[in-house]
Write an enzyme that holds these catalytic residues in place. Structure first.
Site, mmCIF file in Angstrom:
data_model
loop_
_atom_site.group_PDB
_atom_site.id
_atom_site.type_symbol
_atom_site.label_atom_id
_atom_site.label_comp_id
_atom_site.label_asym_id
_atom_site.label_seq_id
_atom_site.Cartn_x
_atom_site.Cartn_y
_atom_site.Cartn_z
ATOM 1 N N TYR A 33 1.936 110.556 15.143
ATOM 2 C CA TYR A 33 1.988 110.936 13.925
ATOM 3 C C TYR A 33 0.506 110.457 13.491
ATOM 4 O O TYR A 33 0.099 109.284 13.809
ATOM 5 C CB TYR A 33 2.960 110.453 13.015
ATOM 6 C CG TYR A 33 3.142 109.089 12.613
ATOM 7 C CD1 TYR A 33 3.639 108.128 13.389
ATOM 8 C CD2 TYR A 33 2.949 108.765 11.206
ATOM 9 C CE1 TYR A 33 3.504 106.861 13.146
ATOM 10 C CE2 TYR A 33 2.880 107.370 11.094
ATOM 11 C CZ TYR A 33 3.203 106.222 11.932
ATOM 12 O OH TYR A 33 3.507 105.017 11.604
ATOM 13 N N LYS A 149 0.049 105.511 17.838
ATOM 14 C CA LYS A 149 0.703 105.875 16.627
ATOM 15 C C LYS A 149 1.942 106.773 17.080
ATOM 16 O O LYS A 149 1.943 108.094 16.577
ATOM 17 C CB LYS A 149 -0.071 106.214 15.935
ATOM 18 C CG LYS A 149 0.142 106.331 14.140
ATOM 19 C CD LYS A 149 -0.573 106.160 13.259
ATOM 20 C CE LYS A 149 -0.401 106.568 12.061
ATOM 21 N NZ LYS A 149 0.176 105.106 11.385
ATOM 22 N N GLU A 182 0.785 92.135 13.267
ATOM 23 C CA GLU A 182 0.425 93.039 12.130
ATOM 24 C C GLU A 182 1.856 93.078 11.301
ATOM 25 O O GLU A 182 2.477 92.306 11.555
ATOM 26 C CB GLU A 182 -0.032 94.325 12.539
ATOM 27 C CG GLU A 182 0.917 95.085 13.408
ATOM 28 C CD GLU A 182 0.673 96.319 13.889
ATOM 29 O OE1 GLU A 182 -0.503 96.998 13.291
ATOM 30 O OE2 GLU A 182 1.131 96.843 15.046
ATOM 31 N N LEU A 207 -1.438 98.284 15.923
ATOM 32 C CA LEU A 207 -2.273 99.645 15.739
ATOM 33 C C LEU A 207 -3.675 99.337 15.336
ATOM 34 O O LEU A 207 -3.558 98.582 14.376
ATOM 35 C CB LEU A 207 -1.219 100.474 14.956
ATOM 36 C CG LEU A 207 -1.915 101.754 14.484
ATOM 37 C CD1 LEU A 207 -1.518 102.759 15.702
ATOM 38 C CD2 LEU A 207 -1.239 102.372 13.366
HETATM 39 N N1 PLP Z 1 -0.193 99.121 11.513
HETATM 40 C C1 PLP Z 1 0.972 99.726 11.629
HETATM 41 C C2 PLP Z 1 1.935 99.236 12.558
HETATM 42 C C3 PLP Z 1 1.050 101.000 10.672
HETATM 43 O O1 PLP Z 1 1.999 101.577 10.707
HETATM 44 C C4 PLP Z 1 -0.208 101.204 10.001
HETATM 45 C C5 PLP Z 1 -0.088 102.421 9.175
HETATM 46 O O2 PLP Z 1 0.642 103.105 9.122
HETATM 47 C C6 PLP Z 1 -1.251 100.222 10.339
HETATM 48 C C7 PLP Z 1 -1.398 99.330 10.904
HETATM 49 C C8 PLP Z 1 -2.490 100.533 9.383
HETATM 50 O O3 PLP Z 1 -3.492 101.828 9.873
HETATM 51 P P1 PLP Z 1 -4.180 102.817 9.076
HETATM 52 O O4 PLP Z 1 -5.131 101.865 8.382
HETATM 53 O O5 PLP Z 1 -4.849 103.770 9.823
HETATM 54 O O6 PLP Z 1 -3.333 103.351 7.880
#
Ligand code: PLP
Length: 307
Positions: A33, A149, A182, A207
């Site tokens: 996603y 993702k 994270e 991620l």
């Molecule tokens: N880490 C995780 C586990 C996430 O689910 C998300 C965003 O959904 C992020 C980091 C941040 O990613 P982004 O800046 O692309 O939204």
């Protein structure tokens, strides 16, 4: 005004939108996603999210359901049909629908695609950022490919629920060596005493957030010292500032970790200034995106999605 969703080639009313019970996203979390923030009707960090989507699909050997040009048109159409000024666009692509079997279905199985849109009150997020949030910490119990993702988010769901039950805004996850990976739905940062911006390096452990990447670029261009290295909860507690980043929350200061204050327990000026410049940059890029002629030329020619 009825909400509109996009499912497998059709724009449908949100309440009528459905997928087959044997969609592999449903049975195996065999799907990826993306989430875009929308500001002033434009998708933020558009290309970054498209690039990460392509990578997630490729890592899992899921066929892209259509060209990027067609997808761009559909995404823009979803923003328009749902009258989204400020909000979020959610896109999910699965390996498709097939009789339940762990082994991949035949190569000609059409991938499943669904898109939803929702308005978001960014003023509320602004107020939240102005106050800062508290976080809790928990062991990171996720799989070893967090760089993809994928919709396999149960550990993230449990972590976020634990945070909510503790009255906190996020849950930071900790690896087996005691370092923060994270948060359940965001990347984690600290600002050290000497003003260095620190976040964990991109690897299979996290991620690689698109907001994270944009912020890094911004900080470097502004001459701010940056460091990609792991850090512990204790280091975060003794840091000058801490914050999280994501497409939906941009940059949100963290003022308390497991009930203990970070610095004086208030959002730091560094974080708030970075947030303001992130929002300004992302808005500017989004405006350029909306004016990019290639997206609309495809729409006028009426290119149809492959699905
Ligand atoms: N880490 C995780 C586990 C996430 O689910 C998300 C965003 O959904 C992020 C980091 C941040 O990613 P982004 O800046 O692309 O939204």
């Amino acid at each position: 005004m009825s909400r509109i969703a996009y499912v497998n080639g059709r724009f449908v009313r949100h309440r009528d939108a459905c997928i087959h019970i044997e969609d592999r996203g449903n049975q195996f979390a065999d799907a990826v996603y993306e989430v875009w923030g929308v500001r002033g009707g434009a998708l933020m960090d558009f290309d970054g999210h498209m690039t990460r989507l392509a990578r997630s699909l490729s890592e899992l050997q899921i066929r892209p359901p259509m060209s990027n040009a067609s997808l761009s048109v559909i995404l823009a159409r979803m923003v328009a049909l749902n009258h989204i000024g400020n909000g979020l666009i959610y896109l999910q692509i699965s390996r498709g629908q097939a009789r339940r079997d762990h082994i991949f279905p035949p190569l000609d199985t059409r991938p499943g695609i669904m898109i939803t849109a929702k308005p978001v009150n960014f003023e509320k997020a602004e107020v939240r950022a102005g106050k800062g949030i508290s976080v809790i910490t928990q062991p990171d119990i996720r799989w070893a490919r967090r760089d993809i993702k994928s919709v396999s988010l149960l550990p993230n769901v449990l972590a976020k629920q634990a945070a909510a039950e503790a009255g906190a805004g996020e849950c930071w996850m900790i690896d087996a060596d005691g370092f923060i990976t994270e948060a359940s739905a965001s990347n984690v940062w600290i600002v050290t005493a000497d003003g260095t911006l620190v976040t964990r390096p991109a690897s299979n452990d996290i991620l690689n957030g698109i907001t994270r990447r944009t912020l890094f670029e911004l900080a470097r261009n502004a001459g701010i010292k940056t460091q990609e290295r792991p850090f512990t909860r204790d280091e975060a507690l003794s840091a000058r500032e801490a914050f999280i980043t994501s497409a939906s929350a941009f940059l949100t200061p963290v003022v308390e970790i497991d009930g203990k204050s970070v610095a004086n327990g208030h959002p730091g000026t560094f974080s708030l200034q970075l947030r303001a410049s992130y929002v300004a940059t992302a808005n500017e890029r989004a405006r350029k995106q909306i004016n990019r002629p290639s997206v609309w030329l495809v729409a006028r020619r009426g290119e149809r999605p492959v699905n």
